[in-house]
Design a protein around this motif. Structure first.
Motif, PDB file in Angstrom:
ATOM      1  N   PRO A   1     -26.542 -11.169  25.960  1.00 47.44           N
ATOM      2  CA  PRO A   1     -26.442 -12.458  25.258  1.00 47.44           C
ATOM      3  C   PRO A   1     -27.399 -12.528  24.078  1.00 47.44           C
ATOM      4  CG  PRO A   1     -26.535 -12.789  27.632  1.00 47.44           C
ATOM      5  CD  PRO A   1     -26.838 -11.342  27.392  1.00 47.44           C
ATOM      6  N   ASN A   2     -26.916 -12.985  22.960  1.00 47.44           N
ATOM      7  CA  ASN A   2     -27.737 -13.098  21.760  1.00 47.44           C
ATOM      8  C   ASN A   2     -28.905 -14.048  21.989  1.00 47.44           C
ATOM      9  OD1 ASN A   2     -28.575 -12.832  19.105  1.00 47.44           O
ATOM     10  ND2 ASN A   2     -27.255 -14.487  18.379  1.00 47.44           N
ATOM     11  N   GLY A   3     -30.119 -13.582  21.683  1.00 43.78           N
ATOM     12  CA  GLY A   3     -31.308 -14.390  21.862  1.00 43.78           C
ATOM     13  C   GLY A   3     -31.886 -14.358  23.258  1.00 43.78           C
ATOM     14  N   ASP A   4     -31.282 -13.617  24.175  1.00 50.40           N
ATOM     15  CA  ASP A   4     -31.760 -13.529  25.560  1.00 50.40           C
ATOM     16  C   ASP A   4     -32.671 -12.315  25.676  1.00 50.40           C
ATOM     17  OD1 ASP A   4     -32.195 -13.388  28.260  1.00 50.40           O
ATOM     18  OD2 ASP A   4     -30.092 -13.634  28.838  1.00 50.40           O
ATOM     19  N   THR A   5     -33.984 -12.549  25.719  1.00 52.67           N
ATOM     20  CA  THR A   5     -34.946 -11.445  25.791  1.00 52.67           C
ATOM     21  C   THR A   5     -34.813 -10.669  27.089  1.00 52.67           C
ATOM     22  OG1 THR A   5     -36.509 -12.714  24.434  1.00 52.67           O
ATOM     23  CG2 THR A   5     -37.380 -10.826  25.646  1.00 52.67           C
ATOM     24  N   ILE A   6     -34.654 -11.383  28.205  1.00 54.99           N
ATOM     25  CA  ILE A   6     -34.492 -10.715  29.496  1.00 54.99           C
ATOM     26  C   ILE A   6     -33.224  -9.864  29.486  1.00 54.99           C
ATOM     27  CG2 ILE A   6     -34.097 -11.075  31.960  1.00 54.99           C
ATOM     28  CD1 ILE A   6     -35.792 -13.569  31.800  1.00 54.99           C
ATOM     29  N   GLY A   7     -32.150 -10.437  28.922  1.00 53.33           N
ATOM     30  CA  GLY A   7     -30.911  -9.679  28.840  1.00 53.33           C
ATOM     31  C   GLY A   7     -31.069  -8.423  28.007  1.00 53.33           C
ATOM     32  N   LYS A   8     -31.836  -8.504  26.928  1.00 51.20           N
ATOM     33  CA  LYS A   8     -32.060  -7.334  26.083  1.00 51.20           C
ATOM     34  C   LYS A   8     -32.830  -6.258  26.838  1.00 51.20           C
ATOM     35  CE  LYS A   8     -33.895  -5.981  21.566  1.00 51.20           C
ATOM     36  NZ  LYS A   8     -34.555  -6.456  20.319  1.00 51.20           N
ATOM     37  N   ILE A   9     -33.863  -6.673  27.582  1.00 55.16           N
ATOM     38  CA  ILE A   9     -34.650  -5.717  28.365  1.00 55.16           C
ATOM     39  C   ILE A   9     -33.777  -5.060  29.436  1.00 55.16           C
ATOM     40  CG2 ILE A   9     -36.577  -5.477  29.970  1.00 55.16           C
ATOM     41  CD1 ILE A   9     -37.978  -7.726  28.446  1.00 55.16           C
ATOM     42  N   LEU A  10     -32.946  -5.871  30.093  1.00 61.30           N
ATOM     43  CA  LEU A  10     -32.068  -5.326  31.123  1.00 61.30           C
ATOM     44  C   LEU A  10     -31.007  -4.413  30.524  1.00 61.30           C
ATOM     45  CD1 LEU A  10     -31.606  -8.457  33.417  1.00 61.30           C
ATOM     46  CD2 LEU A  10     -32.999  -6.430  33.850  1.00 61.30           C
ATOM     47  N   ALA A  11     -30.549  -4.740  29.315  1.00 58.36           N
ATOM     48  CA  ALA A  11     -29.577  -3.877  28.643  1.00 58.36           C
ATOM     49  C   ALA A  11     -30.187  -2.509  28.347  1.00 58.36           C
ATOM     50  CB  ALA A  11     -29.095  -4.536  27.356  1.00 58.36           C
ATOM     51  N   ILE A  12     -31.446  -2.515  27.916  1.00 62.07           N
ATOM     52  CA  ILE A  12     -32.141  -1.247  27.661  1.00 62.07           C
ATOM     53  C   ILE A  12     -32.326  -0.474  28.957  1.00 62.07           C
ATOM     54  CG2 ILE A  12     -34.308  -0.227  26.870  1.00 62.07           C
ATOM     55  CD1 ILE A  12     -34.562  -2.567  24.916  1.00 62.07           C
ATOM     56  N   SER A  13     -32.676  -1.184  30.044  1.00 61.19           N
ATOM     57  CA  SER A  13     -32.885  -0.523  31.335  1.00 61.19           C
ATOM     58  C   SER A  13     -31.606   0.105  31.865  1.00 61.19           C
ATOM     59  CB  SER A  13     -33.447  -1.510  32.353  1.00 61.19           C
ATOM     60  OG  SER A  13     -32.460  -2.457  32.742  1.00 61.19           O
ATOM     61  N   SER A  14     -30.467  -0.495  31.499  1.00 61.94           N
ATOM     62  CA  SER A  14     -29.200   0.043  31.993  1.00 61.94           C
ATOM     63  C   SER A  14     -28.849   1.382  31.358  1.00 61.94           C
ATOM     64  CB  SER A  14     -28.071  -0.958  31.743  1.00 61.94           C
ATOM     65  OG  SER A  14     -27.829  -1.125  30.357  1.00 61.94           O
ATOM     66  N   LEU A  15     -29.619   1.794  30.354  1.00 60.47           N
ATOM     67  CA  LEU A  15     -29.424   3.107  29.742  1.00 60.47           C
ATOM     68  C   LEU A  15     -30.197   4.204  30.471  1.00 60.47           C
ATOM     69  CD1 LEU A  15     -29.695   2.120  25.967  1.00 60.47           C
ATOM     70  CD2 LEU A  15     -27.623   2.446  27.312  1.00 60.47           C
ATOM     71  N   THR A  16     -30.907   3.836  31.537  1.00 60.95           N
ATOM     72  CA  THR A  16     -31.709   4.804  32.293  1.00 60.95           C
ATOM     73  C   THR A  16     -30.909   5.989  32.802  1.00 60.95           C
ATOM     74  OG1 THR A  16     -33.176   2.998  32.973  1.00 60.95           O
ATOM     75  CG2 THR A  16     -33.338   5.068  34.196  1.00 60.95           C
ATOM     76  N   PRO A  17     -29.680   5.796  33.324  1.00 61.64           N
ATOM     77  CA  PRO A  17     -28.909   6.976  33.770  1.00 61.64           C
ATOM     78  C   PRO A  17     -28.714   8.017  32.685  1.00 61.64           C
ATOM     79  CG  PRO A  17     -27.918   4.976  34.638  1.00 61.64           C
ATOM     80  CD  PRO A  17     -28.987   4.541  33.677  1.00 61.64           C
ATOM     81  N   ILE A  18     -28.578   7.580  31.432  1.00 57.82           N
ATOM     82  CA  ILE A  18     -28.431   8.538  30.338  1.00 57.82           C
ATOM     83  C   ILE A  18     -29.711   9.341  30.165  1.00 57.82           C
ATOM     84  CG2 ILE A  18     -27.942   8.795  27.875  1.00 57.82           C
ATOM     85  CD1 ILE A  18     -26.433   6.160  28.020  1.00 57.82           C
ATOM     86  N   ALA A  19     -30.851   8.651  30.266  1.00 57.26           N
ATOM     87  CA  ALA A  19     -32.137   9.345  30.162  1.00 57.26           C
ATOM     88  C   ALA A  19     -32.296  10.356  31.290  1.00 57.26           C
ATOM     89  CB  ALA A  19     -33.281   8.329  30.188  1.00 57.26           C
ATOM     90  N   ILE A  20     -31.796  10.022  32.469  1.00 60.76           N
ATOM     91  CA  ILE A  20     -31.877  10.941  33.603  1.00 60.76           C
ATOM     92  C   ILE A  20     -31.059  12.197  33.339  1.00 60.76           C
ATOM     93  CG2 ILE A  20     -31.225  11.247  36.020  1.00 60.76           C
ATOM     94  CD1 ILE A  20     -31.955   8.329  36.482  1.00 60.76           C
ATOM     95  N   ILE A  21     -29.848  12.025  32.825  1.00 64.66           N
ATOM     96  CA  ILE A  21     -28.997  13.175  32.523  1.00 64.66           C
ATOM     97  C   ILE A  21     -29.653  14.064  31.464  1.00 64.66           C
ATOM     98  CG2 ILE A  21     -26.774  13.904  31.608  1.00 64.66           C
ATOM     99  CD1 ILE A  21     -26.643  12.733  34.400  1.00 64.66           C
TER     100      ILE A  21
END
Length: 229
Positions: A17-37
């Motif tokens: 969501p635009n302007g949602d800081t928590i959502g932005k942090i969670l969106a970044i965290s959801s990229l963790t599987p890519i970092a693992i690969i």
């Protein structure tokens, strides 16, 4: 080009969501599987350890199983996501991947990565790493619900499948495959690609650290001796 239907690559495409800081942090965290690969590929290229290769193979099998389950169950993602995605959502691949990785890594810490001394500092370090792994998996799982990519049932089932597969793959690797590693490492193809077996070394991190430090000191003394002549 205007009549083409464009589809986002869901592995890296994440909205919040635009302007949602928590959502932005969670969106970044959801990229963790890519970092693992990426981490797996990097470790395999530079360490070429059989156990790391088997861990990566397990992660790939985990992803393959997720694709099969999604096709069989055929449960759509939450309605609020609209027409953004066409693939199914049960079980969550992010949740399944993170819990597979977390459970396997925790079991590795307990049964494989050990030091002769078993000091309190080592135990504290292992607990901190284990808590960090479980926390990361939980955050990624929550992010998929918060960002409306999955329902709670989809991420929880994904977590369950990941936990079960992580335990099963670790037991298979540790009890069945690891005793075969010395033989596999002696194959000509493994020698050609410098694939090694470190299963008999209690703490590979400590071994590599002390070995590199000893070799560096020996080379430093040799270099100093040559300059003084």
């Amino acid at each position: 080009m205007t009549d083409l239907e464009w589809k986002p690559f869901s592995l890296t495409y994440v909205e919040y969501p635009n302007g949602d800081t928590i959502g932005k942090i969670l969106a970044i965290s959801s990229l963790t599987p890519i970092a693992i690969i990426v981490g797996f590929i990097t470790l395999i290229l530079f360490r070429r350890d059989l156990h790391t290769i088997m861990f990566f193979i397990g992660a790939l099998l985990n992803e393959g199983l997720n694709l099969v389950l999604k096709s069989v169950i055929a449960e759509p993602r939450p309605v609020l996501r609209g027409g953004l995605y066409t693939e199914y959502g049960m079980p969550s691949s992010h949740s399944q991947m993170m819990w597979f990785f977390a459970v396997y890594s925790v079991l590795f810490l307990i049964f494989r990565l050990r030091h002769i001394s078993n000091s309190m500092m080592e135990l504290l370090w292992k607990v901190m790493v284990a808590v960090g792994l479980v926390t990361a998996a939980s955050v990624v799982m929550f992010s998929r619900v918060y960002l409306l990519y999955h329902s709670w049932s989809q991420v929880l089932w994904g977590a369950l499948v990941g936990v079960l597969l992580g335990c099963s793959w670790f037991m298979l690797t540790h009890l069945v495959l690891t005793p075969l590693f010395p033989v596999i490492a002696s194959w000509s193809v493994c020698e050609r690609f410098m694939i090694r077996d470190t299963s008999l070394i209690p703490n590979i991190l400590w071994f590599e650290y002390t070995h590199a430090r000893t070799e560096n000191r020996a080379r430093s003394r040799k270099l100093t001796s040559m300059k003084s002549q």
